[in-house]
Structure formats: structure tokens, C-alpha cells
Design an enzyme around this catalytic site. Sequence first.
Site, short mmCIF file in Angstrom:
data_model
loop_
_atom_site.label_atom_id
_atom_site.label_comp_id
_atom_site.label_asym_id
_atom_site.label_seq_id
_atom_site.Cartn_x
_atom_site.Cartn_y
_atom_site.Cartn_z
N ASP A 24 69.35 -23.62 -26.29
CA ASP A 24 70.24 -22.77 -27.07
C ASP A 24 71.55 -23.54 -27.26
O ASP A 24 71.70 -24.33 -28.19
CB ASP A 24 70.42 -21.48 -26.27
CG ASP A 24 70.76 -20.28 -27.12
OD1 ASP A 24 71.60 -20.43 -28.01
OD2 ASP A 24 70.20 -19.20 -26.88
N LYS B 258 67.33 -24.10 -31.00
CA LYS B 258 68.16 -23.48 -32.04
C LYS B 258 69.24 -24.48 -32.44
O LYS B 258 70.31 -24.51 -31.83
CB LYS B 258 68.85 -22.22 -31.49
CG LYS B 258 67.93 -21.08 -31.13
CD LYS B 258 68.77 -19.92 -30.63
CE LYS B 258 67.94 -18.80 -30.07
NZ LYS B 258 68.77 -17.79 -29.38
N PHE C 149 67.59 -13.82 -31.19
CA PHE C 149 67.16 -13.60 -29.81
C PHE C 149 65.65 -13.50 -29.79
O PHE C 149 65.06 -12.68 -30.48
CB PHE C 149 67.80 -12.33 -29.24
CG PHE C 149 67.62 -12.21 -27.76
CD1 PHE C 149 68.43 -12.94 -26.89
CD2 PHE C 149 66.63 -11.40 -27.21
CE1 PHE C 149 68.26 -12.86 -25.50
CE2 PHE C 149 66.45 -11.32 -25.83
CZ PHE C 149 67.27 -12.05 -24.98
N VAL C 150 65.01 -14.37 -29.00
CA VAL C 150 63.56 -14.42 -29.01
C VAL C 150 62.98 -14.09 -27.64
O VAL C 150 63.62 -14.32 -26.61
CB VAL C 150 63.03 -15.79 -29.49
CG1 VAL C 150 63.19 -15.93 -30.99
CG2 VAL C 150 63.71 -16.94 -28.76
N GLU D 35 61.40 -27.25 -20.86
CA GLU D 35 62.22 -26.05 -21.09
C GLU D 35 61.51 -25.14 -22.10
O GLU D 35 60.86 -25.62 -23.02
CB GLU D 35 63.58 -26.44 -21.67
CG GLU D 35 64.68 -26.67 -20.65
CD GLU D 35 65.23 -25.36 -20.07
OE1 GLU D 35 64.54 -24.32 -20.15
OE2 GLU D 35 66.34 -25.40 -19.53
N ASP D 36 61.69 -23.83 -21.95
CA ASP D 36 61.15 -22.92 -22.96
C ASP D 36 62.05 -22.90 -24.19
O ASP D 36 61.58 -22.87 -25.32
CB ASP D 36 60.95 -21.50 -22.40
CG ASP D 36 62.18 -20.97 -21.68
OD1 ASP D 36 63.15 -21.73 -21.45
OD2 ASP D 36 62.18 -19.78 -21.32
N GLY E 141 61.52 -19.17 -17.28
CA GLY E 141 60.93 -19.11 -18.62
C GLY E 141 59.81 -20.09 -18.90
O GLY E 141 58.86 -19.76 -19.60
N ASP F 261 62.22 -13.88 -21.68
CA ASP F 261 62.40 -12.48 -21.28
C ASP F 261 63.41 -11.73 -22.14
O ASP F 261 64.28 -12.31 -22.79
CB ASP F 261 62.88 -12.42 -19.82
CG ASP F 261 64.33 -12.85 -19.68
OD1 ASP F 261 64.65 -14.01 -20.04
OD2 ASP F 261 65.17 -12.03 -19.24
N ARG G 238 57.98 -11.10 -20.57
CA ARG G 238 57.56 -12.50 -20.45
C ARG G 238 56.05 -12.63 -20.65
O ARG G 238 55.54 -13.70 -20.95
CB ARG G 238 57.92 -13.05 -19.07
CG ARG G 238 59.41 -13.18 -18.79
CD ARG G 238 59.63 -13.97 -17.52
NE ARG G 238 60.96 -13.79 -16.96
CZ ARG G 238 62.01 -14.55 -17.23
NH1 ARG G 238 61.91 -15.53 -18.10
NH2 ARG G 238 63.17 -14.33 -16.65
C1 PRP Z 1 67.17 -20.00 -20.54
C2 PRP Z 1 66.25 -21.18 -20.83
C3 PRP Z 1 67.12 -22.37 -20.61
C4 PRP Z 1 68.49 -21.87 -21.02
C5 PRP Z 1 68.81 -22.38 -22.40
O1 PRP Z 1 67.20 -19.73 -19.17
O2 PRP Z 1 65.12 -21.20 -19.99
O3 PRP Z 1 67.11 -22.82 -19.27
O4 PRP Z 1 68.44 -20.44 -21.00
O5 PRP Z 1 70.10 -22.04 -22.80
P1 PRP Z 1 71.27 -23.08 -23.05
O6 PRP Z 1 70.75 -24.19 -23.92
O7 PRP Z 1 72.33 -22.26 -23.75
O8 PRP Z 1 71.75 -23.58 -21.72
P2 PRP Z 1 67.72 -18.35 -18.52
O9 PRP Z 1 69.04 -18.60 -17.84
O10 PRP Z 1 67.65 -17.26 -19.54
O11 PRP Z 1 66.67 -18.10 -17.34
P3 PRP Z 1 65.11 -17.74 -17.37
O12 PRP Z 1 64.37 -18.99 -17.80
O13 PRP Z 1 64.82 -17.38 -15.95
O14 PRP Z 1 64.89 -16.58 -18.31
#
Ligand code: PRP
Length: 183
Positions: free
Chosen positions: A111, A139, A160-161, A107-108, A52, A167, A173
Site C-alpha cells: 500500500d 496500489k 480497500f480490498v 506480501e499480500d 495476510g 482482512d 480472510r
Molecule cells: C498489511 C499487508 C502489508 C501491509 C502493507 O498488513 O500485509 O504487510 O499492510 O501496507 P503498507 O505498504 O502501507 O505498509 P496488516 O498490518 O494489515 O496486517 P495483516 O497482514 O495481519 O492483516
Amino acid sequence: MLEEFNQSTLIPENYELLITHEEIQKRLFELGKNIAKDYEGQKPILIGVLNGAFVLLSDLMRYINIDLEIDFIRISSYGDGKESSGHIKVLKPLSADIKDRAVIVIEDIVDSGLSVQFLENMLSAFSPKSLKFLTLLQKPEKKIVDINIDYVGFNIDDQFVVGYGLDDQQIKRNLRDIYAIFG
Ligand code: PRP
């Protein structure tokens, strides 16, 4: 030519525009200025968390007017799902040696906070000089662990964004703006 470029054919009806590309760039400009000030003379390593964060890191680093290095790590907790599995795996380890280095993890989205907590524990073991975290989106309502994010782009509601690197089941993306998905 650029005025003619629009992504409307890629936007399903249940997507609602949340943060525009221009708003993102404006915020990255501010964050970049702060980081350049905080890390003057330290040549920080920015670690993008794949997949991400690669769009964010690419833009952000060009707003940071000091020497820096970049590296990437890939972890996974979500797979194609919408809720964290809680089981985080390292899919691609770091390449750089971060011992005694100033490290900023990019980080993107934060959550539950489980990914950041995992990365903090894992990267601390390499004895960096400092370890800070930046996220474009956070969030606050969803956070279940007590972690501190040093640089936050935008706090958002629990929705959900997608877009700007984030993605929807691995696609979308490439959207320039960030959308909230309904339904
Ligand atoms: C997403 C995002 C963080 C994580 C955040 O990754 O990039 O790494 O989720 O969530 P959390 O705070 O609940 O741990 P994802 O596993 O969706 O992978 P991606 O970046 O490849 O889409």
C-alpha cells in the site's frame, strides 16, 4: 461437490468482486514459473508476512517447481485500522538463518510501501545472498516510499480490498476471491 460450494452468505452488499480465485491461480502459476527459472539451483527461502500472506504463500509455493524453504515473520502497522500507522513492530521474528541465502519476501499487498521498506532494512542486516519482494496486490497510487517490488501479481486502484488472506477488521480472510469494499 465443489460446484455446490459458494460463499455468498459471507459477502455483504457493499463488497464488489474484484479478482476471482481462478484469476489469482492463473497469475500465481505464471509467477511460480518465473521464480523457478530465476532461482534454479538456489533453494530460496520464501518468507511469508503474517497474517495476510499465508494463503498466498500456501498456493504460490505449489506453483514453484524447485526446492525451496519457507518461514514466516509477523509485523504490524495497521492493527484494525485502514491507514498505516507508520509505526511498524515485529510481532514474530524469523526462525530461519537467512545469511548467504536467496530470500523472497511474500506480501499480500503493498500500500504505502512502508512495510516493505521496513522489512528490506531489517532483513538486509542479516546479510542474505539476495533479497527480493513479491506482492499479490500493489496500489501504485498509494506508494509513498521509493521501493522496488520484483514480482507483482496485480496492480489495483486505491480501494480497500478483502479476501484471499486479506482482512476486514480481522474477518473475511477465508473468502476465496478478492473483493473491493464500498462505503
Ligand atoms: C498489511 C499487508 C502489508 C501491509 C502493507 O498488513 O500485509 O504487510 O499492510 O501496507 P503498507 O505498504 O502501507 O505498509 P496488516 O498490518 O494489515 O496486517 P495483516 O497482514 O495481519 O492483516
